[in-house]
Design an enzyme around this catalytic site. Structure first.
Site, PDB file in Angstrom:
ATOM      1  N   LYS A 170      10.601  -5.526 -12.478  1.00 18.32           N
ATOM      2  CA  LYS A 170      10.172  -5.111 -13.823  1.00 18.32           C
ATOM      3  C   LYS A 170      11.282  -5.408 -14.837  1.00 18.32           C
ATOM      4  CE  LYS A 170       6.927  -1.809 -11.946  1.00 18.32           C
ATOM      5  NZ  LYS A 170       6.527  -0.445 -11.601  1.00 18.32           N
ATOM      6  N   ASP A 172       2.329   2.791 -18.237  1.00 16.27           N
ATOM      7  CA  ASP A 172       1.701   2.702 -16.915  1.00 16.27           C
ATOM      8  C   ASP A 172       0.239   3.161 -16.977  1.00 16.27           C
ATOM      9  OD1 ASP A 172       2.962   1.703 -14.634  1.00 16.27           O
ATOM     10  OD2 ASP A 172       4.232   3.486 -14.406  1.00 16.27           O
ATOM     11  N   GLN A 211       9.190   5.211 -11.910  1.00 16.29           N
ATOM     12  CA  GLN A 211       8.708   4.553 -10.686  1.00 16.29           C
ATOM     13  C   GLN A 211       8.261   5.604  -9.671  1.00 16.29           C
ATOM     14  OE1 GLN A 211       8.265   1.284 -10.435  1.00 16.29           O
ATOM     15  NE2 GLN A 211       7.487   1.401  -8.347  1.00 16.29           N
TER      16      GLN A 211
HETATM   17  N1  GUN Z   1       4.649   2.593  -7.657  1.00 17.03           N
HETATM   18  C1  GUN Z   1       3.822   1.658  -7.140  1.00 17.03           C
HETATM   19  N2  GUN Z   1       3.161   1.014  -8.128  1.00 17.03           N
HETATM   20  C2  GUN Z   1       3.586   1.562  -9.288  1.00 17.03           C
HETATM   21  C3  GUN Z   1       3.287   1.301 -10.655  1.00 17.03           C
HETATM   22  O1  GUN Z   1       2.466   0.457 -11.017  1.00 17.03           O
HETATM   23  N3  GUN Z   1       3.951   2.067 -11.550  1.00 17.03           N
HETATM   24  C4  GUN Z   1       4.838   3.035 -11.181  1.00 17.03           C
HETATM   25  N4  GUN Z   1       5.427   3.742 -12.139  1.00 17.03           N
HETATM   26  N5  GUN Z   1       5.143   3.285  -9.928  1.00 17.03           N
HETATM   27  C5  GUN Z   1       4.519   2.553  -8.994  1.00 17.03           C
END
Ligand code: GUN
Length: 282
Positions: free
Chosen positions: A49, A116, A93
């Site tokens: 990311k 998100d 996350q």
């Molecule tokens: N953990 C697995 N996929 C995601 C996601 O798309 N966003 C976040 N914040 N955590 C995750």
């Protein structure tokens, strides 16, 4: 033989569009990324990311918190970032360590910065069709279909799986695109028969290679959200597989996403797009 739906290419296209818009408008967009602990998969995702931010000319702020960070400390950080006008998006996350309540953490994020799309406000907005951030994986699947020239309106869509992150928002989005939507899950009876009704089958069940030809109508479009590590010696040298048995299904499908290189890269591209939308709204 099915055509490949190329998530790598389409996600690159989206990142290029985001970057071009940021450069052309001289937009100062910023994403705060928070990780608690050192779960290896999460560390990889977070690094990807941050790399995507760098590529798209989005500033990223990185908060790498210790495993024993308290819920109160984490929420205090989120509240500080909520109040910081230079921050457009806040990403925590998941999963979080067991002593932290994920729901309370997600709800602490200002809905205007919930890139998100996981908060109750964002999910509610999606279900009633008002403005809000859409969770990145399902939003990415809509982009994959549209940019591959696959029509959605009027089609029979079956979504396998009912998670809050993928299955449920996916069903809502397909409905918004005027598909006829069925959601199947572990308690569904005659699941293969129901799946074989699908013109578009979206699989997010978290079980390696569960979906074989028995689940797929001739000429269907198959979207595979799963990603699993497998032994290369037993899998023709491949290290990863999806929820769909690719080799079995591709001869009967019209189009299919590979794993890797299908849905996966789209999630991050859509995150970049959400950060840009947030920055433009600020
Ligand atoms: N953990 C697995 N996929 C995601 C996601 O798309 N966003 C976040 N914040 N955590 C995750």
């Amino acid at each position: 033989m099915a055509e490949l739906i190329d998530g790598k290419r389409i996600s690159q296209e989206i990142k290029d569009e985001v970057r071009a818009e940021i450069e052309a408008g001289n937009i100062d967009a910023c994403l705060a990324v928070i990780i608690v602990g050192e779960d290896p998969a999460s560390v990889v995702y977070v690094n990807n990311k941050k790399k995507a931010c760098e590529y798209c000319k989005i500033r990223s702020l990185s908060y790498e918190l210790a495993e024993d960070t308290t819920q109160e400390e984490l929420i205090a950080l989120i509240e500080k970032l909520n109040g910081d006008d230079t921050v457009d998006g806040i990403l925590v996350q998941l999963p979080l360590p067991p002593h932290i309540n994920e729901d309370m953490v997600i709800e602490a994020i200002d809905p205007k910065k919930d890139v998100d799309g996981f908060s109750k406000r964002s999910v509610g907005a999606l279900s009633i069709g008002t403005k809000g951030f859409v969770s990145c994986t399902p939003a990415g699947i809509i982009e994959l279909l549209k940019r591959s020239g696959i029509e959605i309106a009027g089609k029979e869509c079956v979504v396998m799986g009912r998670s809050n992150i993928v299955g449920k928002p996916m069903a809502m989005l397909m409905l918004r695109e005027n598909a006829t939507v069925t959601v199947v899950h572990s308690k569904t009876r005659h699941i293969e028969d129901v799946c074989r009704r699908a013109d578009i089958l979206i699989v997010a069940i978290g079980k390696p290679k569960l979906v074989t030809q028995d689940y797929v109508k001739d000429g269907a479009v198959v979207i595979d959200v799963g990603i699993h590590r497998v032994d290369p010696e037993e899998n023709n040298g491949k290290k990863l597989c999806g929820d769909v048995d690719f080799d079995d299904v591709s001869p009967v499908a019209d189009a299919i996403t590979p794993v890797p290189g299908g849905v996966g890269p789209m999630t991050i591209a859509m995150l970049m797009k959400n950060v840009l939308i947030s920055a433009k709204d600020r």
